[in-house]
Design a protein around this motif. Sequence first.
Motif, PDB file in Angstrom:
ATOM      1  N   SER A   1       0.813  -1.220   0.000  1.00 37.56           N
ATOM      2  CA  SER A   1       0.000   0.000   0.000  1.00 37.56           C
ATOM      3  C   SER A   1       0.845   1.267   0.000  1.00 37.56           C
ATOM      4  CB  SER A   1      -0.951   0.005   1.197  1.00 37.56           C
ATOM      5  OG  SER A   1      -0.226  -0.028   2.410  1.00 37.56           O
TER       6      SER A   1
ATOM      7  N   GLY B   1       0.626   3.873  -3.053  1.00 35.72           N
ATOM      8  CA  GLY B   1       0.205   5.249  -2.822  1.00 35.72           C
ATOM      9  C   GLY B   1       1.208   6.252  -3.357  1.00 35.72           C
TER      10      GLY B   1
ATOM     11  N   ALA C   1      -4.480   7.777  -3.330  1.00 42.52           N
ATOM     12  CA  ALA C   1      -3.204   7.702  -2.608  1.00 42.52           C
ATOM     13  C   ALA C   1      -3.387   8.114  -1.151  1.00 42.52           C
ATOM     14  CB  ALA C   1      -2.168   8.602  -3.293  1.00 42.52           C
TER      15      ALA C   1
ATOM     16  N   LEU D   1      -4.933   5.363   0.974  1.00 44.24           N
ATOM     17  CA  LEU D   1      -3.960   4.305   1.279  1.00 44.24           C
ATOM     18  C   LEU D   1      -3.006   4.738   2.391  1.00 44.24           C
ATOM     19  CD1 LEU D   1      -3.088   3.078  -2.330  1.00 44.24           C
ATOM     20  CD2 LEU D   1      -4.228   1.729  -0.557  1.00 44.24           C
TER      21      LEU D   1
ATOM     22  N   THR E   1       0.702  14.250   0.293  1.00 43.00           N
ATOM     23  CA  THR E   1      -0.392  14.137  -0.675  1.00 43.00           C
ATOM     24  C   THR E   1      -1.360  15.310  -0.539  1.00 43.00           C
ATOM     25  OG1 THR E   1      -0.204  11.726  -0.560  1.00 43.00           O
ATOM     26  CG2 THR E   1      -2.203  12.613  -1.554  1.00 43.00           C
TER      27      THR E   1
END
Length: 339
Positions: free
Chosen positions: A109, A113, A139, A142, A155
């Motif tokens: 993960s 991501g 993303a 995750l 992010t």
Amino acid sequence: LSLLGQFEEASHLLQETQHGYRTLEQWGGVAKIDLHLAEIDYVQGYYGSALDRYYHAWDTLRHNHVDNEMLLAELKLRMSECLVKFSRAEEACRLAIEAVTIYRRRGVSLDTGEALRQYAKTLIDVGRAEEAVAALNEAWILFHQGGFEHYASDTILHRAELLVETGPAAEAYTQAYAANQFFEAHRLVSHTVRARLVMVSALLKSVQQSAEDQITQADLLQKAEVLCKQTLAQARQRNLQEQVYKCHHLLGRLAAFQGKMSQAAWRYQAAIAQIERMLDDLAYDLSPSFLRTAGTVYEDMIALCLQQAQAERAFSYLERARSTALRQYLHQAKATHGK
């Protein structure tokens, strides 16, 4: 050390480690170190050098028959990030989605991501903003579910950068501020500088778009200017070249908005000088797409000169931009002809 901005010490330790791997003929380790060294080059704005290291790592894996799919996926991801800075967006997209596919197949993960986040960058560069937002949202889910708060905050910052261009300025500022709080708390220098630049851009956009009273606008402008000057000092201290030119450009735009034309001109000149120093470092057979975004600095300077009836000076900056682009094109054409 590199996350903390201590690039020289980090590079020295990595080179020592790489020498040990090479002595032991551990070629996967040799290539992995090239990736880390390239990341240090990249964050300081040495894009040509970074891309050269990525190609060298790829050659090392291929020539020594290293079968490591996860390392290859990471290399593709990092190369994609670097290629976004050049006129090779389609190739960057292809490498990013290949990395996403490998990580999804492996069920990791964190890496999935990160690959999605890089894929979003390439989508933005080719004008597919809605797909980029979807990739960033996937993303973030995750990272958040996995407890990877550093990646989740990064992010959020990517989303804020996109919002500055396409969405409400207030929301962009709020998200960049939230990310900055996390990065400052963990002393992540380059991330902090990026977040502050997004905050300044959002403040400037908010002032330009708002119908607020003059007192409120003046407060926002002062807040943006103070923050941008603090960010410039931090970027200079850590030799973050791209952020230095962006700070000068934003300070120039803030000055121009307030009618301080001579101050704006000085800031634009400083930004252009920094851009041209960065271009000198690039490999000559590469045509940087970052010049396309940096071109707004030249445009603002030319517009400022024309506003002040300095047509000859405006033309000189147009020629500088044109000659830089032409030089890159001719070197690329020469390399193609040589092959």
